[in-house]
Design a protein around this motif. Sequence first.
Motif, mmCIF file in Angstrom:
data_model
loop_
_atom_site.group_PDB
_atom_site.id
_atom_site.type_symbol
_atom_site.label_atom_id
_atom_site.label_comp_id
_atom_site.label_asym_id
_atom_site.label_seq_id
_atom_site.Cartn_x
_atom_site.Cartn_y
_atom_site.Cartn_z
ATOM 1 N N GLY A 91 1.050 -1.059 0.007
ATOM 2 C CA GLY A 91 0.319 -0.243 -0.045
ATOM 3 C C GLY A 91 0.764 1.023 -0.110
ATOM 4 O O GLY A 91 2.187 1.289 0.179
ATOM 5 N N SER A 92 0.303 2.411 -0.101
ATOM 6 C CA SER A 92 1.187 3.059 -0.505
ATOM 7 C C SER A 92 0.844 4.878 0.360
ATOM 8 O O SER A 92 0.644 5.663 -0.288
ATOM 9 C CB SER A 92 0.938 4.112 -2.015
ATOM 10 O OG SER A 92 -0.298 4.101 -2.823
ATOM 11 N N SER A 93 -0.472 4.209 1.822
ATOM 12 C CA SER A 93 -0.685 5.370 1.860
ATOM 13 C C SER A 93 0.307 5.641 3.484
ATOM 14 O O SER A 93 1.392 5.451 3.723
ATOM 15 C CB SER A 93 -2.307 5.479 2.694
ATOM 16 O OG SER A 93 -2.092 4.123 3.758
ATOM 17 N N ALA A 94 0.142 6.419 4.705
ATOM 18 C CA ALA A 94 0.657 6.478 5.746
ATOM 19 C C ALA A 94 2.184 7.247 5.909
ATOM 20 O O ALA A 94 2.438 7.435 5.048
ATOM 21 C CB ALA A 94 0.621 5.508 6.573
ATOM 22 N N SER A 95 2.757 6.221 6.153
ATOM 23 C CA SER A 95 5.046 6.553 5.971
ATOM 24 C C SER A 95 5.654 6.489 4.466
ATOM 25 O O SER A 95 5.674 7.201 4.299
ATOM 26 C CB SER A 95 5.362 5.461 6.623
ATOM 27 O OG SER A 95 4.631 4.319 5.690
ATOM 28 N N PHE A 96 4.436 5.362 3.659
ATOM 29 C CA PHE A 96 4.577 5.676 2.153
ATOM 30 C C PHE A 96 4.651 7.104 1.309
ATOM 31 O O PHE A 96 5.748 7.750 1.030
ATOM 32 C CB PHE A 96 3.964 4.799 1.355
ATOM 33 C CG PHE A 96 4.043 4.052 0.177
ATOM 34 C CD1 PHE A 96 5.481 3.146 -0.549
ATOM 35 C CD2 PHE A 96 4.179 5.584 -0.969
ATOM 36 C CE1 PHE A 96 5.925 3.338 -1.355
ATOM 37 C CE2 PHE A 96 4.355 5.334 -2.777
ATOM 38 C CZ PHE A 96 5.464 4.231 -2.765
ATOM 39 N N SER A 97 3.702 7.162 1.414
ATOM 40 C CA SER A 97 2.899 9.063 1.266
ATOM 41 C C SER A 97 3.747 9.839 1.823
ATOM 42 O O SER A 97 4.378 10.831 1.147
ATOM 43 C CB SER A 97 1.296 8.585 1.372
ATOM 44 O OG SER A 97 1.168 9.607 1.081
ATOM 45 N N ARG A 98 4.458 9.365 3.297
ATOM 46 C CA ARG A 98 5.215 10.716 3.779
ATOM 47 C C ARG A 98 6.468 11.339 3.058
ATOM 48 O O ARG A 98 7.073 11.904 2.403
ATOM 49 C CB ARG A 98 5.631 11.125 5.054
ATOM 50 C CG ARG A 98 3.868 11.192 5.724
ATOM 51 C CD ARG A 98 4.958 11.023 7.654
ATOM 52 N NE ARG A 98 5.501 9.561 7.795
ATOM 53 C CZ ARG A 98 4.319 9.171 8.807
ATOM 54 N NH1 ARG A 98 2.880 8.606 8.136
ATOM 55 N NH2 ARG A 98 4.688 7.834 9.078
ATOM 56 N N VAL A 99 7.298 9.708 2.530
ATOM 57 C CA VAL A 99 8.581 9.641 1.299
ATOM 58 C C VAL A 99 8.076 10.299 0.485
ATOM 59 O O VAL A 99 8.817 11.669 -0.092
ATOM 60 C CB VAL A 99 8.749 8.158 1.387
ATOM 61 C CG1 VAL A 99 10.469 7.697 1.084
ATOM 62 C CG2 VAL A 99 8.683 7.851 3.168
ATOM 63 N N ALA A 100 6.958 10.314 -0.050
ATOM 64 C CA ALA A 100 6.545 10.548 -1.730
ATOM 65 C C ALA A 100 6.267 11.654 -1.585
ATOM 66 O O ALA A 100 7.003 12.354 -2.629
ATOM 67 C CB ALA A 100 5.849 9.578 -2.772
ATOM 68 N N GLY A 101 5.673 12.284 -1.105
ATOM 69 C CA GLY A 101 5.794 13.755 -0.381
ATOM 70 C C GLY A 101 6.764 14.931 -0.297
ATOM 71 O O GLY A 101 7.110 15.655 -0.368
ATOM 72 N N GLU A 102 8.262 13.314 -0.142
ATOM 73 C CA GLU A 102 9.181 14.274 0.251
ATOM 74 C C GLU A 102 10.272 14.552 -1.302
ATOM 75 O O GLU A 102 11.534 14.873 -1.425
ATOM 76 C CB GLU A 102 10.289 13.662 0.797
ATOM 77 C CG GLU A 102 9.529 13.553 2.844
ATOM 78 C CD GLU A 102 10.239 13.047 3.623
ATOM 79 O OE1 GLU A 102 11.615 12.002 3.097
ATOM 80 O OE2 GLU A 102 10.063 12.516 4.670
ATOM 81 N N GLY A 103 9.531 13.971 -2.439
ATOM 82 C CA GLY A 103 10.096 13.871 -3.567
ATOM 83 C C GLY A 103 11.461 12.575 -3.725
ATOM 84 O O GLY A 103 12.102 12.561 -4.640
ATOM 85 N N ASP A 104 11.561 12.014 -3.099
ATOM 86 C CA ASP A 104 12.441 10.859 -2.936
ATOM 87 C C ASP A 104 12.362 10.008 -3.935
ATOM 88 O O ASP A 104 11.525 8.411 -3.240
ATOM 89 C CB ASP A 104 12.704 10.632 -1.282
ATOM 90 C CG ASP A 104 13.555 10.010 -1.542
ATOM 91 O OD1 ASP A 104 14.665 8.403 -2.139
ATOM 92 O OD2 ASP A 104 14.467 9.787 0.195
#
Length: 315
Positions: free
Chosen positions: A52-65
Amino acid sequence: MITRRDYLKLSAAAGVALAISPKLLLADDSPRALITRAIPGTTEQLPVVGLGSSASFSRVAGEGDTARIRGILEALVREGGRVFDTAPGYGASEEVAGRAAQEAGLAEKLFWATKLNVAGRHGGAADPAAARAQLEQSYARIGKSPIDLVQVHNLGDVATQLAILREAKAAGRVRYIGLTTTFEQQYADLERHMRQEELDFIGVDYAVDNRTMEKRIFPLARERGIGVLAYAPFGRRRLWERVEGRALPDWAAEYDIATWGQFFLKFVVSNPAVTVATPSTSQPRNVVDNLGAAIGRLPDEAVRRRMVEHIEALG
């Protein structure tokens, strides 16, 4: 037997977190293929644990990493996983994961499950033009057509948005369609739609301490031939907090369970109504650990009851 935290500490210290295979997380260290389950009404098999890609995955994605997201997706595919669940509503997850997958040549190797919702969590009417535009945006981000699965997120204006998905499926641009919700106040509406609509999938919350779906939704899904994506199999953070500092029960080894993450996931995927569980994570090593739950023996009904009782006894 070690806890997930202890395992992760050891693997990080050894510098081998990205090289391990799920077989190394099994109690008896024996290599086995990932367990798969058929999408109802088809012969298509999917590994029972995805990402899945909510929660911590989403936070990392939001950092553009993008590099880190790419590493997570590469771990999934390398270890035999396929299903990746995302949504335009999960921040930058769909956009960054799509870019990373295309750069790594993974777009066609993944079973992409995304969502449609321009109506919002609290209802209201969906603008059909905006919904179609959001769907086109998902095609561009993911770089794959047809998209494997698109679901109406949180039952947002089902009449409007499910009709758009039906059009896309009829045109060959979406393979499967469905509905999702993780909100208790929407369960009755979900059940009604399951009875009235032709759905391929639903996405719902389900965990060892959250078994409401077993009462009506799961039996109806089996009756109607609807696939199930199980969200929040760790109870978001609830279950991790509950087992903090506690060792696995000795009998877990009998079911190839080596970490708490595998304990939680094996409970979920041992329910025959569940097609795939999609735990979210921001760590490639967690992807590998989670996929260990798709290997080896699954609990039977008696053991599932024992798992529930064990977690409840922890207080």
